[in-house]
Structures are given as C-alpha cells and as structure tokens.
Design a protein around this motif. Structure first.
Motif, short mmCIF file in Angstrom:
data_model
loop_
_atom_site.label_atom_id
_atom_site.label_comp_id
_atom_site.label_asym_id
_atom_site.label_seq_id
_atom_site.Cartn_x
_atom_site.Cartn_y
_atom_site.Cartn_z
N LEU A 1 0.86 -1.43 0.00
CA LEU A 1 -0.01 0.00 0.05
C LEU A 1 1.03 1.33 0.03
O LEU A 1 0.42 2.29 -0.59
N MET A 2 2.08 1.19 0.66
CA MET A 2 3.03 2.28 0.76
C MET A 2 2.24 3.58 1.11
O MET A 2 2.19 4.95 0.55
N LEU A 3 1.37 3.80 2.41
CA LEU A 3 0.50 4.84 2.71
C LEU A 3 1.24 5.93 3.19
O LEU A 3 2.51 5.81 3.78
N LYS A 4 0.95 7.03 3.02
CA LYS A 4 1.53 8.24 3.57
C LYS A 4 0.91 8.53 5.02
O LYS A 4 -0.07 7.92 5.34
N VAL A 5 1.76 9.08 5.92
CA VAL A 5 1.29 9.29 7.23
C VAL A 5 -0.41 9.99 7.04
O VAL A 5 -0.39 10.98 6.45
N GLY A 6 -1.12 9.47 7.73
CA GLY A 6 -2.46 10.24 7.85
C GLY A 6 -3.58 9.40 7.01
O GLY A 6 -4.54 9.66 6.77
N GLU A 7 -2.94 8.77 5.91
CA GLU A 7 -3.62 7.95 4.86
C GLU A 7 -4.39 6.76 5.21
O GLU A 7 -3.82 6.02 5.89
N LYS A 8 -5.35 6.33 4.89
CA LYS A 8 -6.06 5.29 5.18
C LYS A 8 -6.84 4.57 3.85
O LYS A 8 -7.04 5.05 2.90
N LYS A 9 -6.47 3.29 3.87
CA LYS A 9 -7.01 2.45 2.84
C LYS A 9 -7.68 1.27 3.06
O LYS A 9 -7.29 0.33 3.89
#
Length: 184
Positions: free
Chosen positions: A116-124
């Motif tokens: 997913l490689m999410l950024k801080v604060g991102e939700k998936k």
C-alpha cells in the motif's frame, strides 16, 4: 540472493513461536518460508507456509500446510488470469487481486503495509483472502490500514470487531502487534 530472518513469539492466547526466512531473489521477487509452532486456545498448532511475492509486494502464490491437534490442513493458491485459483479446482473467488492474511502470523500485515505504501494520515481499505487456520476455512474479508506515523499503523477489520495499532520496523516488518505477536 539476500536472506532475511525474523522470529516472533505469540502473546496471551497465542502461545506460539514463528521463524521466517525471506529469500530475496532477482528483480526483488521473494520467497518466504515460515513455520509457526505452539498452542493457540489450548490447541496444538504446527503450520508451515510459503509465499511467493513480486517486487510490488503482491502475492503470486501461497501454500499452507500443517496440523491442528491431529487434523491436517492444506491450502495451495495461485494468482493467475486476474483471479485466485486452487490447485485442486476447488473454491473460486471473484475476479481481481486480493492480498492474503494468514491468521496465525503477523507477516501478512507486512505484505499489505509494503504494497500500500501509505503516507502518514492516509487510510486504505483492502480485500484479503483470509486463511482462518483455527476455523480451517478460507474466505474474502475486508480490512483497513491507516498509517498513524512512520512506524505505526492502525489495522481494523471492517466488520468493526477488531482493531490493533501495529508497530513496524524500517522495512515494514511487524515489531509489535499488541496482545498477539512480538518480534524477538
């Protein structure tokens, strides 16, 4: 070829130990071999699994074999032609890619986190092929990951009956999964 070795102990009702070996092959593809051994809810558990992943942390194949007390379990799935296939022509799942989650291991959280490689604060929210080892069944489940900071993720199943804040290392491998697993 690069080799990575990781071990976890289970906590509370998961009185288990897991040894994982990840072989990083050409072009960043990898094969993971792991053994989980111990007791869960007073049931003797021995599970061996092998996961083939590509450079994007997508699973191409998964094989799980083991024993729960005296019962043998065995699942073999391959992702091909945009669907998960079993080696015995058994259960079919809808078209599309699904991550995997093996109920007795924290490693499968690493797969989703790194893919997913999410950024801080991102939700998936993602769909997973869930291997419920203790119930001896495989089904599709919906899960949600939220990146809280560089090394902390919130993991939830979307049915709302489970949530945990998982600490990871710089490579995305689980360090602490409260009440379930702790890396050695």
């Amino acid at each position: 070829m690069e080799i990575k070795r990781i071990s976890w102990n289970g906590m509370e009702t998961f009185n288990t130990h897991e040894n994982l070996i990840m072989e990083i092959l050409a072009e960043r593809n990898a094969v993971v071999h792991s053994t989980v051994n111990g007791t869960i809810n007073q049931m003797k558990v021995i599970v061996n699994y092998e996961v083939h992943i590509n450079e994007k942390w997508q699973v191409n194949a998964v094989s799980i074999n083991g024993h729960l007390d005296d019962e043998f379990i065995s699942w073999h799935y391959l992702f091909a032609s945009n669907r998960w296939l079993t080696d015995d022509g058994g259960k079919e799942f809808p078209l599309g890619y699904y991550d995997i989650d093996i109920s007795v291991s924290p490693f499968t959280n690493t797969l989703a986190i790194n893919r997913l490689m999410l950024k801080v604060g991102e939700k998936k929210t993602i769909n997973v092929l869930y291997f419920d080892v203790l119930e001896q069944r495989v089904y599709i489940a919906s899960q949600c990951y939220t990146r809280l900071d560089q090394q902390l993720y919130r993991f939830e199943n979307t049915e709302g009956d489970f949530m945990a804040e998982i600490t990871i290392d710089e490579d995305g491998f689980v360090i602490n999964y409260p009440k379930l697993f702790k890396r050695l």
